[in-house]
Design a protein around this motif. Structure first.
Motif, short mmCIF file in Angstrom:
data_model
loop_
_atom_site.label_atom_id
_atom_site.label_comp_id
_atom_site.label_asym_id
_atom_site.label_seq_id
_atom_site.Cartn_x
_atom_site.Cartn_y
_atom_site.Cartn_z
N VAL A 1 0.83 -1.20 0.00
CA VAL A 1 0.00 0.00 0.00
C VAL A 1 0.87 1.26 0.00
N THR A 2 2.16 1.11 0.34
CA THR A 2 3.08 2.24 0.26
C THR A 2 3.80 2.28 -1.09
N GLY A 3 3.41 1.40 -2.00
CA GLY A 3 4.00 1.38 -3.33
C GLY A 3 4.92 0.19 -3.54
N LYS A 4 5.76 0.32 -4.57
CA LYS A 4 6.69 -0.75 -4.91
C LYS A 4 7.90 -0.68 -3.99
N ILE A 5 8.25 -1.83 -3.46
CA ILE A 5 9.40 -1.93 -2.56
C ILE A 5 10.34 -2.97 -3.16
N GLU A 6 11.61 -2.61 -3.29
CA GLU A 6 12.62 -3.55 -3.78
C GLU A 6 13.64 -3.78 -2.67
N PHE A 7 13.98 -5.02 -2.47
CA PHE A 7 14.95 -5.36 -1.43
C PHE A 7 16.33 -5.61 -2.01
N LYS A 8 16.39 -6.30 -3.12
CA LYS A 8 17.65 -6.59 -3.81
C LYS A 8 18.73 -7.09 -2.87
N GLY A 9 18.33 -7.96 -1.94
CA GLY A 9 19.29 -8.57 -1.03
C GLY A 9 19.86 -7.65 0.03
N LYS A 10 19.26 -6.48 0.20
CA LYS A 10 19.76 -5.52 1.18
C LYS A 10 18.79 -5.42 2.35
N LYS A 11 19.30 -4.96 3.48
CA LYS A 11 18.46 -4.80 4.67
C LYS A 11 17.41 -3.71 4.48
N ASP A 12 17.85 -2.57 3.99
CA ASP A 12 16.94 -1.44 3.82
C ASP A 12 16.30 -1.50 2.45
N PRO A 13 14.98 -1.41 2.40
CA PRO A 13 14.30 -1.48 1.11
C PRO A 13 14.52 -0.22 0.28
N ILE A 14 14.43 -0.39 -1.02
CA ILE A 14 14.50 0.72 -1.96
C ILE A 14 13.06 1.01 -2.36
N ARG A 15 12.66 2.27 -2.22
CA ARG A 15 11.27 2.61 -2.48
C ARG A 15 11.14 4.04 -2.95
N ASP A 16 9.98 4.35 -3.49
CA ASP A 16 9.66 5.72 -3.85
C ASP A 16 9.47 6.52 -2.56
N VAL A 17 9.73 7.81 -2.65
CA VAL A 17 9.52 8.70 -1.51
C VAL A 17 8.65 9.85 -1.98
N TYR A 18 7.64 10.16 -1.20
CA TYR A 18 6.76 11.28 -1.50
C TYR A 18 7.21 12.51 -0.73
N ILE A 19 7.14 13.66 -1.38
CA ILE A 19 7.37 14.93 -0.71
C ILE A 19 5.97 15.53 -0.50
N LEU A 20 5.66 15.76 0.77
CA LEU A 20 4.34 16.27 1.14
C LEU A 20 4.49 17.61 1.85
N GLN A 21 3.47 18.45 1.70
CA GLN A 21 3.48 19.74 2.39
C GLN A 21 2.28 19.78 3.34
N PRO A 22 2.55 19.92 4.64
CA PRO A 22 1.43 20.03 5.59
C PRO A 22 0.65 21.32 5.36
N SER A 23 -0.66 21.23 5.48
CA SER A 23 -1.53 22.41 5.38
C SER A 23 -2.71 22.18 6.32
N SER A 24 -3.56 23.16 6.46
CA SER A 24 -4.73 22.99 7.33
C SER A 24 -5.68 21.94 6.77
N LYS A 25 -5.53 21.62 5.49
CA LYS A 25 -6.40 20.62 4.84
C LYS A 25 -5.83 19.21 4.90
N GLY A 26 -4.60 19.08 5.38
CA GLY A 26 -3.95 17.77 5.43
C GLY A 26 -2.58 17.84 4.79
#
Length: 185
Positions: free
Chosen positions: A147-172
């Motif tokens: 649900v957080t998108g595509k996750i690739e492990f490629k034999g590593k401990k930390d997954p490789i994934r997309d990252v979203y840049i979000l801006q907080p506002s009064s609407k969310g």
């Protein structure tokens, strides 16, 4: 730096403010961030752009500081989860979560769901179940669509994934952009 026991940040913020920074990165969880940003607002330290990570991605931030983000504080955060994501798994998760809890999921909920889904997948696939076998299964896992998108492990401990840049506002949390991981050989 600050510690988990700090509650008043004014002196530290004043020292930082004297340096006239353009950006201030605050690595921390939402409770600390709320106190820090309230202290920054109190002393008029609002011209800087505040940056943070997924520890900020909580409805509590909007509830406590939403109005500040509209007029006085500019900030962005990185998160592995975006409520506006259009993927089928994500849409289905958000719908079911709202039905169950009567609110939108946050990043922690989505990450927990993906982690539990990976464990369930391992439990279904494994003939012999043990902590070691589950860890081995996950370490050999190449990709997972959660649900957080595509996750690739490629034999590593930390997954490789997309990252979203979000801006907080009064609407969310408003989607700004998506950063894709670079392919490393």
């Amino acid at each position: 730096f600050y510690t988990q026991d700090d509650t008043i940040y004014i002196d530290k913020l004043k020292k930082i403010m004297q340096q006239n920074p353009q950006v201030l990165f605050i690595p921390g969880y939402v409770e600390d961030v709320i106190r820090i940003l309230k202290n920054a607002h109190k002393i008029g330290f609002t011209k800087v752009i505040f940056l943070g990570g997924d520890g900020w991605h909580s409805p509590l931030l909007i509830e406590k500081l939403g109005i500040f983000f509209e007029k006085e504080i500019t900030s962005y955060l990185t998160s592995p989860f975006n409520i506006e994501e259009k993927g089928k798994k994500t849409r289905e998760f958000i719908k079911k979560y709202k039905e169950q809890y009567r609110k939108e999921p946050d990043a922690a909920s989505a990450l927990a769901y993906d982690a539990a889904s990976i464990i369930l997948l391992a439990l279904k696939e494994l003939k012999e179940i043990s902590r070691e076998k589950i860890m081995e299964y996950i370490s050999k896992m190449e990709k997972f669509e959660g649900v957080t998108g595509k996750i690739e492990f490629k034999g590593k401990k930390d997954p490789i994934r997309d990252v979203y840049i979000l801006q907080p506002s009064s609407k969310g949390f408003i989607y700004s952009t998506k950063v894709l991981p670079e392919e490393k050989n």
